[in-house]
Scaffold this motif. Structure first.
Motif, mmCIF file in Angstrom:
data_model
loop_
_atom_site.group_PDB
_atom_site.id
_atom_site.type_symbol
_atom_site.label_atom_id
_atom_site.label_comp_id
_atom_site.label_asym_id
_atom_site.label_seq_id
_atom_site.Cartn_x
_atom_site.Cartn_y
_atom_site.Cartn_z
ATOM 1 N N LEU A 123 -2.295 6.513 -1.744
ATOM 2 C CA LEU A 123 -1.738 5.257 -2.238
ATOM 3 C C LEU A 123 -1.089 5.453 -3.600
ATOM 4 C CD1 LEU A 123 -1.431 2.156 -1.939
ATOM 5 C CD2 LEU A 123 -3.645 1.959 -3.101
ATOM 6 N N HIS A 124 -1.741 6.189 -4.484
ATOM 7 C CA HIS A 124 -1.185 6.435 -5.809
ATOM 8 C C HIS A 124 0.089 7.268 -5.736
ATOM 9 C CE1 HIS A 124 -5.390 5.762 -7.817
ATOM 10 N NE2 HIS A 124 -4.928 4.700 -7.188
ATOM 11 N N ALA A 127 2.360 7.253 -3.520
ATOM 12 C CA ALA A 127 3.505 6.426 -3.107
ATOM 13 C C ALA A 127 4.047 5.570 -4.234
ATOM 14 C CB ALA A 127 3.095 5.530 -1.929
ATOM 15 N N ALA A 128 3.290 5.437 -5.332
ATOM 16 C CA ALA A 128 3.755 4.583 -6.433
ATOM 17 C C ALA A 128 5.023 5.128 -7.075
ATOM 18 C CB ALA A 128 2.643 4.443 -7.482
ATOM 19 N N TYR A 129 5.197 6.476 -7.103
ATOM 20 C CA TYR A 129 6.411 7.042 -7.692
ATOM 21 C C TYR A 129 7.660 6.535 -6.980
ATOM 22 C CZ TYR A 129 3.379 10.374 -10.107
ATOM 23 O OH TYR A 129 2.434 10.945 -10.900
ATOM 24 N N THR A 130 7.582 6.429 -5.663
ATOM 25 C CA THR A 130 8.732 5.976 -4.883
ATOM 26 C C THR A 130 8.875 4.459 -4.920
ATOM 27 O OG1 THR A 130 8.446 7.876 -3.413
ATOM 28 C CG2 THR A 130 9.821 6.054 -2.617
ATOM 29 N N ILE A 131 7.759 3.755 -4.818
ATOM 30 C CA ILE A 131 7.818 2.299 -4.789
ATOM 31 C C ILE A 131 8.324 1.747 -6.114
ATOM 32 C CG2 ILE A 131 6.399 0.218 -4.559
ATOM 33 C CD1 ILE A 131 4.613 1.788 -2.664
ATOM 34 N N ASP A 132 8.046 2.442 -7.218
ATOM 35 C CA ASP A 132 8.445 1.956 -8.537
ATOM 36 C C ASP A 132 9.949 2.033 -8.772
ATOM 37 O OD1 ASP A 132 7.695 0.989 -11.162
ATOM 38 O OD2 ASP A 132 8.304 2.951 -11.900
ATOM 39 N N ARG A 133 10.698 2.764 -7.928
ATOM 40 C CA ARG A 133 12.135 2.905 -8.109
ATOM 41 C C ARG A 133 12.870 1.731 -7.473
ATOM 42 N NH1 ARG A 133 9.963 5.904 -10.866
ATOM 43 N NH2 ARG A 133 10.300 8.132 -11.185
ATOM 44 N N ILE A 167 15.524 -0.238 -5.224
ATOM 45 C CA ILE A 167 16.084 0.109 -3.916
ATOM 46 C C ILE A 167 17.530 -0.344 -3.784
ATOM 47 C CG2 ILE A 167 13.840 0.069 -2.792
ATOM 48 C CD1 ILE A 167 14.492 -2.706 -1.751
#
Length: 590
Positions: free
Chosen positions: A53-54, A56-62, A64
């Motif tokens: 879960l952590h 995936a935060a690198y990608t989710i924080d960008r 879209i």
């Protein structure tokens, strides 16, 4: 008897209805679940189990969605004003502005920064304004402000006094001036239905003034007071029903709100054009007739974009790029994903104020479709088809009024015209008397500027009265030859503290500077002497004609543009020596 009664009581309990047994079981399950939950809360959490879960935060924080350049309905008008001020030969003026106060406390936006951006966009090729950035904010002590104060106290920095300043404020925000609400509902034994719709409109106003900084007085008649409507609305549907003892509910809604940021930028751009146009005494209203950015037109364009599909979009973009000279005629549609097509699309985006991604999006589509249909000053159809464009995408044609018809792409033929090579404009920036050939005294500094109608590679050469030829640009300080249509090449660059060279009139005679514009970088195809370092004499070349011959041999059939400026150098005039009166110190004083 007691024993029999006890037996009968146990039997009665065992024969209770199933609903009672179910409730008893639910109570035991609830109790057991609570015990397990308390036990879980008491157990320490292991963060290593959440590593996925952590990660995936690198990608989710960008984000879209790609960022876009902030534009308003008058962005094209700012470009138009830039060229109008250049044509008027307006000298560079120092300007600053005050902080714009929002008396309504409803519009928390940076109006001052928007004014700086608007003035900068009106000075890209005209150099009409330079903003003096010095402001003391007691609350916000930043690095620039602190260093400026230290340097000023030690006489290590010089601040030039601006000639003008912009003043104004967000004068009012009248909220919910108009509103409309509709609500309807239906109720039954097992179903409830509700429909609601609401709309509202808010008016905000911005006033701007231009003042004389020397006297701190506002110039009468140079002002702007404009208003814009922002609003919002929503639609909703509520549905609820009952099945036995259970109920189900649904809620669906859509809301929209027109933000104050975009509305404020529109008012700032419009107000800046008005006050600058009134002060410079130029027909600024001609630049305000560019209504192809009207919101209704933009919405219809967006519908075309969604309806046309990828193939039709690519065909329109290709036709526009060919017509404007970004792509060679005869380019196949299948090659639109090639590197050459992406580079051409990037150059088109740069020249039109779009983030250069090299990919097709709505803003690129909308810009490419501009200037397809034009009308004359009488409102008659003048042309269908793209014309070769000038700086910033504006047509290279002298018209006091240009309008655009909302013609759907399916209803027009994709005729394109062969575009000439990119035009290059070279001019002397020194103040000169009108109608007189440029003349400079020996030792006097000379300043030039060059612009192109679309992104090109620019090479500028200087030849003196003794026929010595040297390349001014590119050079060691500015080694890049590419120049966008929204940029200005300054010769020398007087905005940097250490320019690559200083151009001074030399010996008496004729001097010349010529600039060449090409679509591709041809430096590595030129003869070896022309590839040498800049700002040094080029051996074997005695005139601009020799340089042009080398360029044409290297380019072959590719397009080449050239622009020249010449001036005459005269000997430096000797200043007359004023004789001081001879005073007899022995003479008696009266």
């Amino acid at each position: 008897m007691k024993t029999s009664a006890a037996i009968r009581a146990c039997a009665a309990i065992g024969s209770q209805p199933s609903k009672s047994r179910t409730r008893s079981r639910l109570s035991w399950l609830t109790l057991a679940g609570g015990v397990l939950l308390l036990a879980g809360c008491a157990t320490p959490i292991d963060p290593r189990k959440d590593a996925d879960l952590h990660q995936a935060a690198y990608t989710i924080d960008r984000p879209i969605v790609r960022p876009i350049r902030s534009l308003s309905s008058f962005s094209d008008s700012l470009m138009c004003m830039d060229h109008m001020l250049r044509a008027a030969q307006l000298p560079t003026t120092l300007i600053t502005s005050k902080q714009f106060i929002d008396y309504s406390s409803k519009v928390p936006v940076g109006v001052k920064e928007m004014i700086i951006t608007a003035l900068s966009q009106m000075s890209r090729v005209s150099n009409a304004f330079r903003y003096v950035d010095y402001e003391v904010d007691i609350v916000r002590q930043d690095t620039v402000q602190n260093l400026t104060t230290i340097l000023l106290n030690n006489n290590l920095i010089q601040l030039q006094r601006p000639a003008l300043y912009v003043s104004g404020a967000v004068t009012f925000v009248d909220q919910n001036v108009t509103s409309a609400n509709q609500n309807a509902g239906l109720s039954g034994e097992r179903i409830d239905l509700g429909v609601a719709r609401s709309r509202n409109a808010t008016i905000m106003g911005l006033e701007m003034h231009l003042g004389d900084f020397r006297t701190r007085t506002l110039i009468p008649g140079i002002d702007s007071a404009n208003e814009v409507v922002i609003g919002g609305g929503n639609r909703g549907l509520d549905l609820s029903g009952r099945i036995g003892t259970y109920g189900v509910a649904f809620n669906v809604g859509k809301d929209y709100a027109l933000g104050a940021g975009g509305a404020t930028r529109t008012l700032v751009d419009l107000g800046t054009i008005e006050v600058v146009g009134k002060w410079a005494r130029v027909p600024y209203w001609q630049c305000l007739t560019l209504d192809q950015t009207h919101p209704d037109f933009q919405r219809e364009m967006y519908e075309w974009y969604n309806e046309s599909g990828g193939l039709a979009q690519a065909r329109l973009i290709q036709s526009s790029l060919i017509a404007q000279g970004y792509l060679p005629a005869g380019t196949e549609l299948a090659d639109m994903k090639s590197r050459e097509a992406r580079d051409a699309l990037s150059r088109f985006q740069i020249d039109n104020g779009i983030v250069p991604t090299g990919t097709l999006d709505f803003r690129t589509y909308e810009r490419a479709l501009r200037h397809f249909v034009t009308l004359d000053s009488n409102g008659h159809l003048q042309q269908v088809g793209w014309t070769p464009s000038g700086p910033g995408g504006a047509p290279n044609q002298d018209k006091s009024f240009v309008a655009y018809l909302p013609v759907r792409p399916q209803e027009i033929s994709l005729e394109t015209r062969n575009a000439p090579p990119a035009e290059i404009a070279l001019r002397i920036e020194n103040p000169l008397p009108p109608g007189v050939a440029p003349t400079f005294e020996a030792g006097e500094q000379i300043f030039l500027s060059a612009t192109v109608t679309r992104t090109s590679h620019v090479y500028c050469y200087y030849v003196d009265a003794a026929n010595n030829v040297l390349r001014l640009s590119p050079n060691k300080v500015n080694p890049h030859s590419q120049l966008a249509a929204t940029q200005t090449l300054r010769l020398p660059d007087w905005l940097v503290p250490n320019p690559a060279f200083v151009m001074e009139a030399s010996v008496a005679g004729a001097e010349q500077v010529s600039c060449f514009a090409t679509a591709e970088d041809v430096m590595d195809r030129l003869p070896a002497p022309l590839q040498g370092p800049g700002v040094v004499n080029i051996p074997g070349y005695r005139s601009i004609a020799d340089v042009e011959a080398a360029f044409r041999h290297a380019l072959g059939s590719d397009a080449l543009s050239r622009s020249d400026v010449t001036w005459r150098v005269i000997p430096k005039r000797t200043q007359p020596v004023t004789q001081q009166p001879v005073v007899d110190r022995n003479a008696p004083r009266t």
